[in-house]
Design a protein around this motif. Structure first.
Motif, PDB file in Angstrom:
ATOM      1  N   LEU A  50     -54.013  -0.441   3.991  1.00 58.92           N
ATOM      2  CA  LEU A  50     -53.583   0.320   5.166  1.00 58.92           C
ATOM      3  C   LEU A  50     -53.857   1.807   4.969  1.00 58.92           C
TER       4      LEU A  50
ATOM      5  N   ARG B 273     -55.993  -2.728   6.350  1.00 58.23           N
ATOM      6  CA  ARG B 273     -55.083  -3.871   6.431  1.00 58.23           C
ATOM      7  C   ARG B 273     -54.436  -4.075   5.065  1.00 58.23           C
TER       8      ARG B 273
ATOM      9  N   GLU C 191     -51.053  -9.657   5.453  1.00 59.28           N
ATOM     10  CA  GLU C 191     -51.932 -10.717   5.976  1.00 59.28           C
ATOM     11  C   GLU C 191     -51.669 -12.044   5.275  1.00 59.28           C
TER      12      GLU C 191
END
Length: 149
Positions: free
Chosen positions: A107, A129, A134
């Motif tokens: 991130l 991400r 995830e």
């Protein structure tokens, strides 16, 4: 160059084909995001290989000063980057050189040119991400699909 869409299928493919994760910028400090994420991944069965020249050991694993040196001792599937975006190009070059399957930028970490280079070299690429987020999403989705007993 356009990157493949970041979808649950892409993440599932990446995690299914990953055993060893080199965490570039892994901090020994438990309050740091890199430490928390790596510790979570370790509890999920992934081998964590710390890459941080400033420390000797993190999470019970020897820390390496570079990806290149880590790769001399471990087959690295995924390179998880917790560094400033400006530091990404040489990390991407090393990920390509060591034969990693995936380059994952955490991130807030973005570098389109480096990701395009890694993708052109055959790596799966993800940027901006979190691997923990995830992975947890995939686990939650799998649990929802599992037959209820």
């Amino acid at each position: 160059m356009t990157h493949p869409p970041m979808t649950p299928d892409l993440y599932a493919h990446i995690f299914r084909n990953t055993r060893t994760i080199a965490v570039v910028g892994l901090s020994p400090k438990p309050e740091r995001d890199s430490h928390h994420v790596a510790q979570y991944l370790q509890t999920q069965g992934f081998r964590i290989v710390p890459v941080n020249p400033a420390v000797h050991e993190v999470l019970g694993e020897k820390s390496w000063p570079s990806l290149t040196e880590a790769a001399q001792h471990h087959a690295i599937d995924l390179v998880d980057v917790f560094r400033d975006s400006a530091a990404v190009p040489p990390i991407a070059d090393e990920a390509i050189a060591i034969g990693a399957k995936t380059l994952w930028l955490q991130l807030g970490v973005r570098h389109d040119a480096a990701l395009a280079e890694a993708q052109a070299a055959g790596l799966a690429v993800v940027q901006d991400r979190c691997t923990l987020v995830e992975h947890q999403r995939l686990k939650a989705a799998a649990q929802q699909r599992a037959p209820q007993e």
